[in-house]
Design a protein around this motif. Structure first.
Motif, short mmCIF file in Angstrom:
data_model
loop_
_atom_site.label_atom_id
_atom_site.label_comp_id
_atom_site.label_asym_id
_atom_site.label_seq_id
_atom_site.Cartn_x
_atom_site.Cartn_y
_atom_site.Cartn_z
N GLN A 175 0.70 -1.15 -0.17
CA GLN A 175 0.18 -0.22 -0.37
C GLN A 175 0.96 1.42 -0.01
O GLN A 175 0.86 2.10 -0.82
N PHE A 176 2.19 1.52 0.09
CA PHE A 176 3.46 2.57 0.77
C PHE A 176 3.29 2.52 -1.56
O PHE A 176 2.96 4.10 -2.03
N PHE A 177 2.53 1.69 -2.29
CA PHE A 177 3.10 2.34 -3.97
C PHE A 177 1.25 2.94 -4.27
O PHE A 177 1.05 3.80 -5.08
N ASN A 178 0.15 2.63 -2.69
CA ASN A 178 -1.14 2.95 -3.48
C ASN A 178 -0.94 4.60 -2.85
O ASN A 178 -1.46 5.95 -3.44
N VAL A 179 -0.02 5.35 -1.99
CA VAL A 179 0.65 5.73 -1.69
C VAL A 179 1.39 6.93 -2.35
O VAL A 179 0.50 8.45 -2.74
N LEU A 180 2.27 6.58 -3.19
CA LEU A 180 2.79 7.04 -4.12
C LEU A 180 2.47 7.56 -5.29
O LEU A 180 2.54 8.62 -5.37
#
Length: 468
Positions: free
Chosen positions: A374-379
């Protein structure tokens, strides 16, 4: 005497802040240049450092007046004062650095400046908290009281009286009530202060007695009396505050706006509506996510291998969730269940001993490793590091009808972690309680609140006993 001389008290606070800041300068100077802890010979004379410390102290006072740091703070909490101190000292420090750059004062010690800033914040917080504690003790013993007259002896006025009684450290004492319907309320006030007369007696009460504040707790149908009441209070020099009869539908901190010269009550003031706060949060989200992706890349690689080896199917599981402004997006997780009909995943809760999950997936869920993608969702801008957890559209449609204010959570980006989750509301827990925590976060957001939630997530929330 103290109650009648707030301006004098403000002057004392200003002088005490100046004194504290200058004394802190002496301590920081000694630690940096004279003590055995940080032995270092100054390249500039002491008077130069003293001059800039004085400029810094005066700037802090001026900025303090600008941000209302010296306004009466009887009703303010310690955390509020701490945030104000950090705000004032931070702005003053930035101003000092700007001046040093403009006048090309390049030889002043950077370590001293950092030490001075930190010492200032710590000492001011300790001194202000100590003063607040001492004043609270005095008020509990009956000193430095402020007297309140409540207009309206109904349930609204009685509720306010009870709330005041629960906070004796604030130093407020209810003098009594005024109400036009005395006989209806006499029996209800056996445990409260007396009803002194009718609303028309306000002028007489203010003339004969020392009243500091008048609280209007009248029903909406009595709004025609407001002009008369406010006029009498202003003629007597008494502050007037209004408790709206519909206060139960307002948030804890409503915001008063202005539109075309007309004052409006903003029912839901969201700090993240301000562009500066949005930029700060977004920059932090990007920086923090990049760091976490780099740091956890070995763990994510092992999760990919483990998922692939223990069950057939894709490594990443994508699921539609409702995000900012009620827009849907695909949220990423490491797959923790066997591949099955997507409709089932979108419309069914995960339960304890769920037969759909894999053994490796159970480990991923318990340790929260499945959330790392989900850190890629943040980016990508779909999520934030901290915020209310997003839900599936199927359940959102159900909750918005059954749970009051549920849809308010979509005013901001959803998060990987949130205030509700760090208070144990994860997995199979109360949706109502989660919304209460989510609304508190939305209405009280600060950058430091985000940092606090992240720290609590790391120290308390990584192992999830409710994760099925």
């Amino acid at each position: 005497m103290i109650r009648q001389n707030q301006r004098f008290l403000t002057q004392i606070y200003v002088f005490a802040d100046l004194l504290c800041t200058l004394l802190t300068f002496l301590v920081a100077y000694w630690l940096k240049f004279k003590s055995e802890f940080l032995p270092h010979e100054p390249t500039l004379p002491f008077r130069t450092y003293l001059m800039w410390a004085t400029v810094y102290s005066l700037a802090a006072v001026l900025i303090g007046f600008y941000v209302r740091f010296y306004a009466p703070r009887r009703r303010k909490s310690v955390s509020y004062e701490t945030m104000k101190i950090i705000q004032v000292q931070g702005l003053s420090f930035l101003g000092l650095l700007s001046l040093l750059y403009i006048v090309k004062e390049v030889h002043i010690s950077r370590e001293f400046l950092a030490l001075y800033l930190v010492a200032n914040i710590i000492c001011l917080c300790i001194y202000r908290s100590s003063v607040k504690f001492v004043l609270s003790r005095f008020r509990r013993r009956g000193f430095n009281k402020r007297y309140i007259l409540i207009l309206g002896a109904g349930s609204l006025g009685r509720s306010f009286h009870d709330s005041i009684a629960q906070h004796p450290g604030l130093g407020y004492d209810v003098f009594g009530y005024l109400d036009d319907y005395q006989t209806e309320h006499d029996d209800e006030h056996r445990q409260h202060k007396p009803i002194l007369g009718k609303i028309d007696d306000l002028d007489t009460i203010l003339t004969r007695h020392t009243i500091d504040e008048v609280i209007i707790a009248l029903p909406l149908k009595a709004y025609k009396k407001y002009a008369f009441i406010i006029d009498k209070c202003e003629r007597a020099g008494v502050k007037t505050l209004i408790i709206p009869d519909f206060f139960d539908v307002l948030p804890a901190r409503p915001f008063f706006d202005n539109f075309a010269g007309i004052p409006l009550i903003n029912v839901r003031d969201v700090p993240l509506d301000e562009l500066s706060n949005q930029i700060l949060k977004r920059v932090f989200d990007i920086a923090f996510s990049l760091i976490m992706i780099i740091l956890t890349s070995p763990v994510m690689l092992l999760a990919c291998v483990g998922t692939k080896l223990t069950s057939p199917g894709p490594v990443i599981f994508k699921q539609e969730r409702v995000g900012l402004d009620r827009r849907n997006f695909n949220m990423y997780k490491f797959r923790s269940m066997h591949v099955f009909n997507q409709t089932v995943a979108d419309t069914q809760w995960t339960v304890e001993n769920d037969p759909r999950r894999t053994r490796f997936g159970t480990f991923l869920r318990k340790t929260s490793i499945d959330e790392l993608p989900q850190f890629f969702n943040v980016l990508a801008g779909h999520m934030s590091v901290v915020g209310p957890r997003p839900e599936r559209p199927f359940f959102v449609e159900q909750f918005k009808e059954d749970i009051p204010k549920y849809m308010v959570k979509h005013h901001i980006r959803p998060g990987i972690t949130g205030w509700a989750q760090t208070n144990g509301l994860r997995g199979d827990t109360s949706i109502e309680e989660r919304i209460v925590h989510d609304l508190f976060y939305i209405e009280n957001w600060t950058f430091f609140f985000d940092l606090r939630i992240i720290v609590r997530t790391v120290t308390k929330g990584l192992l999830n006993k409710n994760a099925y």
